[in-house]
Motif scaffolding. Structure first.
Motif, PDB file in Angstrom:
ATOM      1  N   GLU A 199      76.587  50.527  19.836  1.00  0.00           N
ATOM      2  CA  GLU A 199      76.836  51.390  18.381  1.00  0.00           C
ATOM      3  C   GLU A 199      77.916  50.760  17.686  1.00  0.00           C
ATOM      4  OE1 GLU A 199      78.554  55.978  17.607  1.00  0.00           O
ATOM      5  OE2 GLU A 199      76.848  55.738  19.144  1.00  0.00           O
ATOM      6  N   ASP A 200      78.831  50.138  18.254  1.00  0.00           N
ATOM      7  CA  ASP A 200      80.051  49.717  17.331  1.00  0.00           C
ATOM      8  C   ASP A 200      80.192  48.123  17.354  1.00  0.00           C
ATOM      9  OD1 ASP A 200      80.593  49.472  19.966  1.00  0.00           O
ATOM     10  OD2 ASP A 200      82.799  49.898  19.758  1.00  0.00           O
ATOM     11  N   GLY A 201      79.125  47.429  17.934  1.00  0.00           N
ATOM     12  CA  GLY A 201      79.127  45.856  17.859  1.00  0.00           C
ATOM     13  C   GLY A 201      78.166  45.241  18.836  1.00  0.00           C
ATOM     14  N   ILE A 202      78.465  44.183  18.958  1.00  0.00           N
ATOM     15  CA  ILE A 202      77.416  43.107  19.482  1.00  0.00           C
ATOM     16  C   ILE A 202      78.056  42.369  20.705  1.00  0.00           C
ATOM     17  CG2 ILE A 202      75.991  41.019  19.312  1.00  0.00           C
ATOM     18  CD1 ILE A 202      76.323  41.608  16.236  1.00  0.00           C
ATOM     19  N   ARG A 203      77.279  42.604  21.948  1.00  0.00           N
ATOM     20  CA  ARG A 203      77.812  41.839  23.133  1.00  0.00           C
ATOM     21  C   ARG A 203      77.021  40.436  23.286  1.00  0.00           C
ATOM     22  NH1 ARG A 203      81.487  42.590  26.614  1.00  0.00           N
ATOM     23  NH2 ARG A 203      81.695  44.669  26.039  1.00  0.00           N
ATOM     24  N   TYR A 204      77.700  39.166  23.203  1.00  0.00           N
ATOM     25  CA  TYR A 204      77.029  38.011  23.204  1.00  0.00           C
ATOM     26  C   TYR A 204      77.856  37.309  24.573  1.00  0.00           C
ATOM     27  CZ  TYR A 204      81.604  36.489  21.285  1.00  0.00           C
ATOM     28  OH  TYR A 204      82.989  36.489  21.143  1.00  0.00           O
ATOM     29  N   SER A 205      76.780  36.410  24.706  1.00  0.00           N
ATOM     30  CA  SER A 205      77.160  35.260  25.890  1.00  0.00           C
ATOM     31  C   SER A 205      78.089  34.194  25.596  1.00  0.00           C
ATOM     32  CB  SER A 205      75.780  34.562  26.062  1.00  0.00           C
ATOM     33  OG  SER A 205      75.220  33.760  25.037  1.00  0.00           O
ATOM     34  N   ILE A 206      78.755  34.019  26.649  1.00  0.00           N
ATOM     35  CA  ILE A 206      79.579  32.893  26.574  1.00  0.00           C
ATOM     36  C   ILE A 206      79.706  32.020  27.776  1.00  0.00           C
ATOM     37  CG2 ILE A 206      81.455  33.856  24.822  1.00  0.00           C
ATOM     38  CD1 ILE A 206      83.180  34.380  27.231  1.00  0.00           C
ATOM     39  N   GLY A 207      79.510  30.551  27.631  1.00  0.00           N
ATOM     40  CA  GLY A 207      79.514  29.850  28.726  1.00  0.00           C
ATOM     41  C   GLY A 207      77.616  30.188  29.392  1.00  0.00           C
ATOM     42  N   LYS A 208      77.998  29.460  30.474  1.00  0.00           N
ATOM     43  CA  LYS A 208      76.746  29.534  31.289  1.00  0.00           C
ATOM     44  C   LYS A 208      76.557  30.348  32.368  1.00  0.00           C
ATOM     45  CE  LYS A 208      75.252  24.999  29.733  1.00  0.00           C
ATOM     46  NZ  LYS A 208      74.625  23.521  30.004  1.00  0.00           N
ATOM     47  N   ASN A 209      77.698  31.116  32.747  1.00  0.00           N
ATOM     48  CA  ASN A 209      77.917  31.899  34.090  1.00  0.00           C
ATOM     49  C   ASN A 209      77.637  33.381  33.964  1.00  0.00           C
ATOM     50  OD1 ASN A 209      78.599  29.508  35.423  1.00  0.00           O
ATOM     51  ND2 ASN A 209      80.654  29.710  34.938  1.00  0.00           N
ATOM     52  N   GLY A 210      76.932  33.890  32.801  1.00  0.00           N
ATOM     53  CA  GLY A 210      76.557  35.207  32.632  1.00  0.00           C
ATOM     54  C   GLY A 210      77.893  35.998  31.977  1.00  0.00           C
ATOM     55  N   ASN A 211      78.683  35.296  31.512  1.00  0.00           N
ATOM     56  CA  ASN A 211      79.921  35.948  30.977  1.00  0.00           C
ATOM     57  C   ASN A 211      79.681  36.426  29.373  1.00  0.00           C
ATOM     58  OD1 ASN A 211      81.816  35.374  33.161  1.00  0.00           O
ATOM     59  ND2 ASN A 211      82.269  33.504  32.427  1.00  0.00           N
ATOM     60  N   SER A 212      80.300  37.506  29.051  1.00  0.00           N
ATOM     61  CA  SER A 212      80.002  37.867  27.660  1.00  0.00           C
ATOM     62  C   SER A 212      81.264  38.556  27.036  1.00  0.00           C
ATOM     63  CB  SER A 212      78.965  39.131  27.727  1.00  0.00           C
ATOM     64  OG  SER A 212      79.576  40.246  28.316  1.00  0.00           O
ATOM     65  N   LYS A 213      81.315  38.563  25.467  1.00  0.00           N
ATOM     66  CA  LYS A 213      82.382  39.139  24.920  1.00  0.00           C
ATOM     67  C   LYS A 213      81.774  40.055  23.961  1.00  0.00           C
ATOM     68  CE  LYS A 213      86.119  36.004  25.707  1.00  0.00           C
ATOM     69  NZ  LYS A 213      87.481  35.631  25.028  1.00  0.00           N
ATOM     70  N   LYS A 214      82.541  40.678  23.272  1.00  0.00           N
ATOM     71  CA  LYS A 214      81.899  41.601  22.212  1.00  0.00           C
ATOM     72  C   LYS A 214      82.775  41.620  20.792  1.00  0.00           C
ATOM     73  CE  LYS A 214      81.200  46.664  21.663  1.00  0.00           C
ATOM     74  NZ  LYS A 214      81.258  47.881  22.084  1.00  0.00           N
ATOM     75  N   VAL A 215      81.892  41.510  19.770  1.00  0.00           N
ATOM     76  CA  VAL A 215      82.546  41.422  18.536  1.00  0.00           C
ATOM     77  C   VAL A 215      82.002  42.613  17.839  1.00  0.00           C
ATOM     78  CG1 VAL A 215      80.348  40.105  17.422  1.00  0.00           C
ATOM     79  CG2 VAL A 215      82.505  40.055  16.271  1.00  0.00           C
ATOM     80  N   THR A 216      82.865  43.270  17.123  1.00  0.00           N
ATOM     81  CA  THR A 216      82.365  44.824  16.467  1.00  0.00           C
ATOM     82  C   THR A 216      81.749  44.643  15.213  1.00  0.00           C
ATOM     83  OG1 THR A 216      84.884  45.190  15.598  1.00  0.00           O
ATOM     84  CG2 THR A 216      84.577  45.657  17.738  1.00  0.00           C
ATOM     85  N   PHE A 217      81.230  45.592  14.780  1.00  0.00           N
ATOM     86  CA  PHE A 217      80.751  45.775  13.324  1.00  0.00           C
ATOM     87  C   PHE A 217      81.747  45.723  12.235  1.00  0.00           C
ATOM     88  CE2 PHE A 217      76.775  47.242  15.557  1.00  0.00           C
ATOM     89  CZ  PHE A 217      75.925  46.090  15.512  1.00  0.00           C
ATOM     90  N   GLU A 218      82.682  46.344  12.585  1.00  0.00           N
ATOM     91  CA  GLU A 218      84.055  46.389  11.863  1.00  0.00           C
ATOM     92  C   GLU A 218      84.442  44.897  11.357  1.00  0.00           C
ATOM     93  OE1 GLU A 218      88.696  48.128  11.321  1.00  0.00           O
ATOM     94  OE2 GLU A 218      87.547  48.874  13.139  1.00  0.00           O
TER      95      GLU A 218
END
Length: 108
Positions: A30-49
């Motif tokens: 609802e408030d952003g996008i979770r995206y992949s980082i690296g090749k080990n299944g890690n992720s981070k989030k960037v907000t729509f704001e």
């Protein structure tokens, strides 16, 4: 580009190019996008704001820079600095900006 237009263009597994790597959208929340980082299944989030701030800056000044990101979002710059290239990479994917080192300039 309007934020709603940006949101409507997103989909899970969308692959996009960041400065030196590829990433993909893992989840649209609802408030952003979770995206992949690296090749080990890690992720981070960037907000729509954060994305809205970037779109507004591109409209106002024609570009976003790393310096702008650091000043506008100092906490994110320290904890999730890769959000800058994620935002830029997504905007570039939708042909809204062009990339040059440290800068994303509005595509005309």
């Amino acid at each position: 580009m309007e934020l709603q237009q940006f949101k409507d263009s997103l989909y899970v597994n969308l692959e996009f190019r960041k400065a030196n790597v590829f990433s993909k959208v893992l989840k649209i929340e609802e408030d952003g996008i979770r995206y992949s980082i690296g090749k080990n299944g890690n992720s981070k989030k960037v907000t729509f704001e954060e994305i809205q701030l970037a779109i507004s800056e591109v409209e106002r000044n024609g570009c976003i820079t790393r310096q702008w990101f650091n000043e506008t979002s100092p906490i994110q710059a320290k904890t999730a600095g890769c959000n800058f290239t994620t935002i830029g990479g997504l905007l570039q994917h939708f042909l809204y900006v062009d990339y040059s080192p440290g800068k994303y300039t509005k595509a005309y």
